[in-house]
Design an enzyme around this catalytic site. Structure first.
Site, PDB file in Angstrom:
ATOM      1  CG  HIS A 289       2.447  -6.558   7.505  1.00  0.00           C
ATOM      2  ND1 HIS A 289       3.882  -7.174   6.731  1.00  0.00           N
ATOM      3  CD2 HIS A 289       1.421  -7.088   6.842  1.00  0.00           C
ATOM      4  CE1 HIS A 289       3.111  -8.058   5.941  1.00  0.00           C
ATOM      5  NE2 HIS A 289       1.970  -7.818   5.786  1.00  0.00           N
TER       6      HIS A 289
ATOM      7  CG  PHE B 145      -1.787  -1.364   1.340  1.00  0.00           C
ATOM      8  CD1 PHE B 145      -3.071  -1.333   0.864  1.00  0.00           C
ATOM      9  CD2 PHE B 145      -1.085  -2.237   2.062  1.00  0.00           C
ATOM     10  CE1 PHE B 145      -3.853  -2.456   0.771  1.00  0.00           C
ATOM     11  CE2 PHE B 145      -2.025  -3.365   2.257  1.00  0.00           C
ATOM     12  CZ  PHE B 145      -3.334  -3.610   1.633  1.00  0.00           C
TER      13      PHE B 145
ATOM     14  CB  CYS C 241      -2.670  -5.943   4.985  1.00  0.00           C
ATOM     15  SG  CYS C 241      -3.056  -6.957   3.446  1.00  0.00           S
TER      16      CYS C 241
ATOM     17  CB  THR D 298      -8.181 -11.563   3.245  1.00  0.00           C
ATOM     18  OG1 THR D 298      -6.699 -11.898   3.247  1.00  0.00           O
ATOM     19  CG2 THR D 298      -8.345 -12.352   1.992  1.00  0.00           C
TER      20      THR D 298
ATOM     21  CB  SER E  23      -4.888  -7.250   0.079  1.00  0.00           C
ATOM     22  OG  SER E  23      -4.251  -8.518   0.476  1.00  0.00           O
TER      23      SER E  23
ATOM     24  CB  THR F  95       6.001  14.084   6.933  1.00  0.00           C
ATOM     25  OG1 THR F  95       5.999  13.559   5.716  1.00  0.00           O
ATOM     26  CG2 THR F  95       7.494  14.389   7.184  1.00  0.00           C
TER      27      THR F  95
ATOM     28  CB  ALA G 241      -6.212 -13.427  12.772  1.00  0.00           C
TER      29      ALA G 241
END
Length: 280
Positions: A175, A73, A119, A121, A112, A220, A137
């Protein structure tokens, strides 16, 4: 003498009688030499070669392995979706159903989509109702702030980038490394200052003017406050209307993903990579 040919190379191989001394090839043909044709499947292009003994080159085969393409991404949020349902599903897992529009334009099962920088699914979607479902999960619930969502909550959404797309932000994997807590919000003209407190283990990867993904938004870093374990950033007026961060109050959590390059550098340094180069 033997002539070895291929599509890209021609080899002249003299056939000589056994001798104790190496024979130097002579361009002048002698009566004792014989000429025979031999096809040698050499696939690598080469120039004309002269050999004093039969060629020992063997055919080489090349194998090409298709690299695994992982989701990536940019941290440029495409739209804000609305949480419709969050909870345990009939299959025993934990599902999150979101109302969206843009990210469903070319959706497929297994795609995704980054939800607040996580991220996830796509396990189900309906273009008519404009809803899609993702599974969560147990580790995702522990590591992110998604468990704090409720019906009506807005979330940042971004599809995985395509090879032809622009890298408008920075490399965001989706992640999440951990969560931070908003500890300050301050308005300056039409911009908004946000101050976030993070775990010391994450803060070491945060540097002034460096990248960081906050709830999936590429931002930033302006300053890092080591003693307070905090960092801050500024949102311009346009961004404030496109992401969910300004809607959150002081004390609420945000998902954090630090720049992956910093972690790779740390890994190389700790593995003795630099020392091995110095000693070589």
């Amino acid at each position: 003498m033997a002539i070895s040919t291929s599509l890209n190379s021609l080899s002249i191989i003299p056939k000589v009688s056994p001798s104790k001394h190496p024979v130097i090839f002579n361009l002048l043909q002698t009566p004792s030499s014989r000429t025979r044709l031999k096809f040698n499947p050499i696939f690598k292009p080469s120039s004309l070669s002269l050999f004093t003994q039969p060629s020992r080159l063997t055919p080489k085969t090349q194998s090409f392995q298709t690299p695994m393409i992982l989701s990536l991404f940019t941290g440029i949020v495409e739209e804000m979706g609305e949480v419709k349902q969050l909870g345990k599903a009939d299959h025993g897992g934990f599902d999150l159903k979101i109302l969206a529009k843009t990210v469903l334009q070319d959706a497929h099962l297994g795609d995704s989509i980054a939800v607040n920088g996580t991220c996830l699914t796509v396990t189900d979607f309906d273009t008519h109702s404009g809803e899609f479902t993702v599974g969560l999960a147990p580790e995702t619930l522990r590591k992110t702030s998604l468990s704090e969502l409720k019906p009506g909550s807005l979330v940042n959404l971004e599809r995985a980038i395509q090879p032809t797309g622009r890298m408008g932000g920075h490399f965001v994997q989706g992640h999440v490394d951990g969560t931070g807590v908003i500890v300050g919000k301050e308005v300056e003209k039409d911009s908004l200052w946000i101050k976030v407190k993070a775990d010391k283990k994450l803060l070491k990867y945060v540097v002034p003017k460096g990248f960081i993904a906050v709830d999936g938004t590429s931002l930033t870093v302006v300053d890092v406050f080591e003693e307070e374990l905090c960092f801050n950033f500024m949102l311009v007026d346009y961004t404030q209307h496109k992401v969910v961060i300004p809607l959150k109050e002081v004390g609420q959590k945000v998902n954090l993903e630090v720049d992956i390059l910093g972690k790779y550098v740390e890994r190389l340094l700790s593995s003795g990579f630099v020392d091995s180069i110095k000693s070589s």
